[in-house]
Design a protein around this motif. Structure first.
Motif, PDB file in Angstrom:
ATOM      1  N   VAL A 348       0.856  -1.180   0.000  1.00  0.00           N
ATOM      2  CA  VAL A 348       0.000   0.000   0.000  1.00  0.00           C
ATOM      3  C   VAL A 348       0.894   1.232   0.000  1.00  0.00           C
ATOM      4  O   VAL A 348       1.752   1.392   0.871  1.00  0.00           O
ATOM      5  CB  VAL A 348      -0.940   0.016   1.221  1.00  0.00           C
ATOM      6  CG1 VAL A 348      -1.694   1.339   1.307  1.00  0.00           C
ATOM      7  CG2 VAL A 348      -1.932  -1.144   1.136  1.00  0.00           C
ATOM      8  N   GLU A 349       0.705   2.108  -0.977  1.00  0.00           N
ATOM      9  CA  GLU A 349       1.574   3.275  -1.102  1.00  0.00           C
ATOM     10  C   GLU A 349       0.936   4.566  -0.608  1.00  0.00           C
ATOM     11  O   GLU A 349       1.664   5.536  -0.343  1.00  0.00           O
ATOM     12  CB  GLU A 349       2.012   3.449  -2.562  1.00  0.00           C
ATOM     13  CG  GLU A 349       2.918   2.334  -3.036  1.00  0.00           C
ATOM     14  CD  GLU A 349       3.579   2.637  -4.381  1.00  0.00           C
ATOM     15  OE1 GLU A 349       4.620   2.003  -4.684  1.00  0.00           O
ATOM     16  OE2 GLU A 349       3.052   3.486  -5.124  1.00  0.00           O
ATOM     17  N   TYR A 350      -0.392   4.582  -0.472  1.00  0.00           N
ATOM     18  CA  TYR A 350      -1.067   5.814  -0.053  1.00  0.00           C
ATOM     19  C   TYR A 350      -2.235   5.477   0.858  1.00  0.00           C
ATOM     20  O   TYR A 350      -2.894   4.445   0.695  1.00  0.00           O
ATOM     21  CB  TYR A 350      -1.606   6.591  -1.272  1.00  0.00           C
ATOM     22  CG  TYR A 350      -0.550   6.989  -2.268  1.00  0.00           C
ATOM     23  CD1 TYR A 350       0.157   8.182  -2.140  1.00  0.00           C
ATOM     24  CD2 TYR A 350      -0.243   6.141  -3.347  1.00  0.00           C
ATOM     25  CE1 TYR A 350       1.131   8.536  -3.061  1.00  0.00           C
ATOM     26  CE2 TYR A 350       0.734   6.489  -4.262  1.00  0.00           C
ATOM     27  CZ  TYR A 350       1.416   7.687  -4.112  1.00  0.00           C
ATOM     28  OH  TYR A 350       2.385   8.037  -5.017  1.00  0.00           O
ATOM     29  N   GLY A 351      -2.507   6.362   1.790  1.00  0.00           N
ATOM     30  CA  GLY A 351      -3.677   6.240   2.653  1.00  0.00           C
ATOM     31  C   GLY A 351      -4.148   7.622   3.052  1.00  0.00           C
ATOM     32  O   GLY A 351      -3.359   8.430   3.551  1.00  0.00           O
ATOM     33  N   TRP A 352      -5.416   7.927   2.823  1.00  0.00           N
ATOM     34  CA  TRP A 352      -5.918   9.279   3.077  1.00  0.00           C
ATOM     35  C   TRP A 352      -7.394   9.236   3.446  1.00  0.00           C
ATOM     36  O   TRP A 352      -8.045   8.184   3.376  1.00  0.00           O
ATOM     37  CB  TRP A 352      -5.701  10.170   1.855  1.00  0.00           C
ATOM     38  CG  TRP A 352      -6.548   9.850   0.649  1.00  0.00           C
ATOM     39  CD1 TRP A 352      -7.734  10.435   0.287  1.00  0.00           C
ATOM     40  CD2 TRP A 352      -6.282   8.855  -0.357  1.00  0.00           C
ATOM     41  NE1 TRP A 352      -8.206   9.877  -0.882  1.00  0.00           N
ATOM     42  CE2 TRP A 352      -7.342   8.909  -1.301  1.00  0.00           C
ATOM     43  CE3 TRP A 352      -5.250   7.931  -0.558  1.00  0.00           C
ATOM     44  CZ2 TRP A 352      -7.397   8.072  -2.408  1.00  0.00           C
ATOM     45  CZ3 TRP A 352      -5.310   7.091  -1.657  1.00  0.00           C
ATOM     46  CH2 TRP A 352      -6.364   7.169  -2.572  1.00  0.00           C
ATOM     47  N   GLY A 353      -7.930  10.377   3.832  1.00  0.00           N
ATOM     48  CA  GLY A 353      -9.340  10.442   4.184  1.00  0.00           C
ATOM     49  C   GLY A 353      -9.893  11.842   4.041  1.00  0.00           C
ATOM     50  O   GLY A 353      -9.150  12.817   3.871  1.00  0.00           O
ATOM     51  N   GLY A 354     -11.209  11.939   4.105  1.00  0.00           N
ATOM     52  CA  GLY A 354     -11.901  13.222   4.029  1.00  0.00           C
ATOM     53  C   GLY A 354     -13.294  13.086   4.597  1.00  0.00           C
ATOM     54  O   GLY A 354     -13.660  12.026   5.131  1.00  0.00           O
ATOM     55  N   SER A 355     -14.073  14.140   4.512  1.00  0.00           N
ATOM     56  CA  SER A 355     -15.404  14.170   5.121  1.00  0.00           C
ATOM     57  C   SER A 355     -16.494  14.272   4.058  1.00  0.00           C
ATOM     58  O   SER A 355     -16.439  15.152   3.195  1.00  0.00           O
ATOM     59  CB  SER A 355     -15.529  15.367   6.069  1.00  0.00           C
ATOM     60  OG  SER A 355     -14.593  15.271   7.117  1.00  0.00           O
ATOM     61  N   LEU A 356     -17.465  13.385   4.159  1.00  0.00           N
ATOM     62  CA  LEU A 356     -18.658  13.486   3.320  1.00  0.00           C
ATOM     63  C   LEU A 356     -19.788  14.083   4.155  1.00  0.00           C
ATOM     64  O   LEU A 356     -19.719  14.119   5.381  1.00  0.00           O
ATOM     65  CB  LEU A 356     -19.043  12.113   2.775  1.00  0.00           C
ATOM     66  CG  LEU A 356     -19.300  10.999   3.804  1.00  0.00           C
ATOM     67  CD1 LEU A 356     -20.782  10.922   4.177  1.00  0.00           C
ATOM     68  CD2 LEU A 356     -18.840   9.648   3.252  1.00  0.00           C
ATOM     69  N   GLY A 357     -20.829  14.563   3.489  1.00  0.00           N
ATOM     70  CA  GLY A 357     -21.942  15.195   4.186  1.00  0.00           C
ATOM     71  C   GLY A 357     -23.139  14.269   4.307  1.00  0.00           C
ATOM     72  O   GLY A 357     -23.558  13.647   3.330  1.00  0.00           O
ATOM     73  N   LEU A 358     -23.693  14.180   5.516  1.00  0.00           N
ATOM     74  CA  LEU A 358     -24.845  13.323   5.773  1.00  0.00           C
ATOM     75  C   LEU A 358     -25.958  14.172   6.378  1.00  0.00           C
ATOM     76  O   LEU A 358     -25.791  14.771   7.437  1.00  0.00           O
ATOM     77  CB  LEU A 358     -24.475  12.199   6.732  1.00  0.00           C
ATOM     78  CG  LEU A 358     -25.521  11.110   6.972  1.00  0.00           C
ATOM     79  CD1 LEU A 358     -25.786  10.317   5.702  1.00  0.00           C
ATOM     80  CD2 LEU A 358     -25.074  10.176   8.088  1.00  0.00           C
ATOM     81  N   SER A 359     -27.087  14.240   5.683  1.00  0.00           N
ATOM     82  CA  SER A 359     -28.204  15.031   6.200  1.00  0.00           C
ATOM     83  C   SER A 359     -29.011  14.205   7.198  1.00  0.00           C
ATOM     84  O   SER A 359     -29.003  12.969   7.162  1.00  0.00           O
ATOM     85  CB  SER A 359     -29.112  15.495   5.056  1.00  0.00           C
ATOM     86  OG  SER A 359     -29.871  14.411   4.555  1.00  0.00           O
ATOM     87  N   ARG A 360     -29.712  14.902   8.077  1.00  0.00           N
ATOM     88  CA  ARG A 360     -30.523  14.209   9.085  1.00  0.00           C
ATOM     89  C   ARG A 360     -31.650  13.420   8.426  1.00  0.00           C
ATOM     90  O   ARG A 360     -32.124  12.426   8.972  1.00  0.00           O
ATOM     91  CB  ARG A 360     -31.092  15.220  10.088  1.00  0.00           C
ATOM     92  CG  ARG A 360     -31.931  14.580  11.204  1.00  0.00           C
ATOM     93  CD  ARG A 360     -31.098  13.584  11.990  1.00  0.00           C
ATOM     94  NE  ARG A 360     -31.883  12.924  13.012  1.00  0.00           N
ATOM     95  CZ  ARG A 360     -32.637  11.843  12.819  1.00  0.00           C
ATOM     96  NH1 ARG A 360     -32.753  11.326  11.602  1.00  0.00           N
ATOM     97  NH2 ARG A 360     -33.283  11.292  13.823  1.00  0.00           N
ATOM     98  N   ASN A 361     -32.084  13.829   7.261  1.00  0.00           N
ATOM     99  CA  ASN A 361     -33.125  13.107   6.526  1.00  0.00           C
ATOM    100  C   ASN A 361     -32.559  11.956   5.708  1.00  0.00           C
ATOM    101  O   ASN A 361     -33.313  11.167   5.150  1.00  0.00           O
ATOM    102  CB  ASN A 361     -33.854  14.050   5.563  1.00  0.00           C
ATOM    103  CG  ASN A 361     -34.433  15.250   6.255  1.00  0.00           C
ATOM    104  OD1 ASN A 361     -33.702  16.168   6.624  1.00  0.00           O
ATOM    105  ND2 ASN A 361     -35.738  15.259   6.455  1.00  0.00           N
ATOM    106  N   PHE A 362     -31.231  11.889   5.622  1.00  0.00           N
ATOM    107  CA  PHE A 362     -30.545  10.918   4.762  1.00  0.00           C
ATOM    108  C   PHE A 362     -31.125  10.929   3.354  1.00  0.00           C
ATOM    109  O   PHE A 362     -31.489   9.907   2.777  1.00  0.00           O
ATOM    110  CB  PHE A 362     -30.593   9.511   5.342  1.00  0.00           C
ATOM    111  CG  PHE A 362     -29.565   8.601   4.714  1.00  0.00           C
ATOM    112  CD1 PHE A 362     -28.222   8.810   4.937  1.00  0.00           C
ATOM    113  CD2 PHE A 362     -29.944   7.572   3.884  1.00  0.00           C
ATOM    114  CE1 PHE A 362     -27.273   7.988   4.340  1.00  0.00           C
ATOM    115  CE2 PHE A 362     -29.005   6.746   3.278  1.00  0.00           C
ATOM    116  CZ  PHE A 362     -27.661   6.962   3.520  1.00  0.00           C
ATOM    117  N   ARG A 363     -31.213  12.127   2.812  1.00  0.00           N
ATOM    118  CA  ARG A 363     -31.643  12.262   1.416  1.00  0.00           C
ATOM    119  C   ARG A 363     -30.950  13.495   0.851  1.00  0.00           C
ATOM    120  O   ARG A 363     -30.889  14.539   1.501  1.00  0.00           O
ATOM    121  CB  ARG A 363     -33.159  12.369   1.308  1.00  0.00           C
ATOM    122  CG  ARG A 363     -33.771  13.538   2.040  1.00  0.00           C
ATOM    123  CD  ARG A 363     -35.288  13.502   2.014  1.00  0.00           C
ATOM    124  NE  ARG A 363     -35.803  12.495   2.932  1.00  0.00           N
ATOM    125  CZ  ARG A 363     -37.087  12.390   3.267  1.00  0.00           C
ATOM    126  NH1 ARG A 363     -37.976  13.203   2.749  1.00  0.00           N
ATOM    127  NH2 ARG A 363     -37.498  11.463   4.103  1.00  0.00           N
TER     128      ARG A 363
END
Length: 474
Positions: A348-363
């Motif tokens: 494994v040469e790379y490992g990273w992360g970030g944030s996705l958006g989740l609404s309270r309605n999940f839609r």
């Protein structure tokens, strides 16, 4: 030295390394200016909105403000899937007629081809490849029933059988050879892309169309018809908040859409002999039937990019840095090897992360509040590469008051407010405790499947509980 510590934070993200030397930062906003539309966030949602506004109304003055650099948030960090579906789609269209559902599913399916068409038209080289997606029953026998149920759900939702079909074990092995390839779903309307190349190319494209982008210009306040940064401001009749999972400074949005972390790895380039063992000649995306979501695909240069099992941080904190620790990398590597044993020993040469958006309605949502001069889109729940294009087009049509098919879709809301349409999340620590309970329960269900032994009482009970967990945010 750490087993995986071979890159600084700035170079932990494989996609970023494919861009070559980055140009100097675009100028900060240092004056008080006016525009027809000001967009906060130079990711996919903001840039696609700017693109379609300019294509449809070239006389409009469009200004985009970015807190860091173009693509700093989720748009430059994700797994690269362009999905012809929407997470939470059933919550928008479940009550519609069958014909109406088919129309909505046709719009989201065709969106994949439209992304490819625009990239080709604008000359944006982003490694776009429409190889479909495999949702495999690839580790446990119980996953066969799970994937069969999901295929039935897709068809009932309105997706065509031509686009979503079943692969038996032999058909699956022709596309990819997993450890236990029992069968799975093949979804034709899925592509993959290099998201960093896409967001960088899109930014250059909108600049050629005379859109102004200011980097290092963090929006500190969003008020009626005005966005202020530390050194300047933009007055505009229309403000577009396109921050998705990075709305830290805007509590009014953060109460409705929270950040969830998605963590990803990239292997070394694989030899041709290894690819002969694995298959994937068409470079499909792939996932298996786990509630603890995993996803991957073969890149243009012969690596595998693979993500799995996101996290929620107490206090809804967005992930500003990109690097992830050795334990997170090792867990994802082990899961990848469990799916594809031919990868045993792969580096494994790379490992990273970030944030996705989740609404309270999940839609997901595209909302225009014309009275307050405020528009927003997001809540993509990890499927934002395609959704941001569709919703950017939708926001442009809403802002320009076009009577298009998109503004009549059930996820488009004109003359309404996000405060009314999107429920507010519960306060901490309730959110965090709920996230831990759900993760623990999902892991328990997977552990039972791994044992591959009958549990006639426990398995159905745990599955019903987890189905309930999956629906509590409706």
């Amino acid at each position: 030295m750490s087993e995986y510590a071979m890159h600084t934070d700035a170079h932990s993200n494989f996609w970023s390394t494919t861009l070559g030397e980055r140009p100097a930062s675009r100028p900060r906003l240092t004056a008080n200016v006016q525009a027809d539309v000001v967009i906060v966030g130079a990711g996919f949602t903001g840039l696609w909105t700017a693109y379609y506004l300019k294509r449809l109304a070239p006389e409009r003055e469009i200004v985009v403000l970015e807190a860091e650099r173009v693509g700093h948030g989720a748009s430059g960090r994700n797994g690269g899937w362009v999905v012809g579906n929407l997470a939470g789609l059933e919550r928008h269209i479940g009550g519609l007629s069958r014909e109406e559902r088919r129309t909505c599913c046709g719009v989201v399916a065709d969106n994949v081809d439209e992304v490819g068409r625009v990239l080709a038209h604008e000359g944006i080289e982003a490694d776009f490849n429409k190889g479909g997606a495999i949702y495999a029953a690839a580790r446990y026998r119980d996953q066969i029933a799970i994937q069969r149920d999901y295929l039935q759900h897709l068809h009932e939702l309105g997706h065509s059988e031509a686009n979503c079909c079943w692969l038996d074990a032999e058909q699956l092995s022709e596309k990819a050879r997993f450890r236990n390839g029992h069968g799975g779903i093949y979804h034709r309307q899925v592509a993959t892309v290099n998201p960093a190349k896409l967001v960088a190319g899109l930014a250059e494209c909108v600049e050629r169309l005379s859109v102004t982008i200011h980097e290092q210009s963090r929006a500190e306040t969003l008020s009626h018809h005005k966005v202020s940064t530390r050194e300047g401001s933009v007055e505009s009749p229309m403000v577009v908040c396109a921050t998705e999972g990075y709305a830290d400074r805007f509590l009014d949005f953060k109460r409705h859409v929270i950040p969830v972390q998605s963590l990803v790895i990239a292997t070394e380039p694989l030899s041709e002999a290894r690819w002969q063992e694995i298959g994937m000649a068409e470079r499909p995306a792939f996932a298996d039937a786990s509630r603890l979501i995993n996803y991957g695909h073969r890149t243009a240069d012969g690596r595998i990019v693979f993500g799995a099992r996101g996290n929620y941080y107490l206090g809804a904190r967005s992930k500003a840095d990109q690097a992830i620790d050795d334990e997170a990398i090792r867990m994802r590597r082990d899961l990848l090897v469990d799916l594809l044993p031919a990868l045993e020993g792969v580096r494994v040469e790379y490992g990273w992360g970030g944030s996705l958006g989740l609404s309270r309605n999940f839609r997901p949502h595209a909302i225009l509040d014309r009275r307050d001069g405020l528009a927003t889109a997001g809540g993509y729940a990890g499927e934002g590469v395609a959704a941001s294009h569709l919703f950017g087009r939708t926001l442009a049509d809403l802002i320009l008051e076009r009577d298009s098919e998109l503004v009549r879709m059930p996820w488009a809301f004109a003359n309404d407010s996000h405060r009314r349409l999107i429920k507010r999340w519960e306060p901490e620590p309730l959110r965090w405790l709920a996230a831990q309970a759900i993760t623990f329960s999902y892991a328990g269900e997977e552990a039972l499947m791994r044992r591959d032994k009958p549990a006639p009482l426990l398995k159905p009970a745990l599955r019903r509980l987890n189905d309930r967990f999956a629906s509590i945010i409706e």
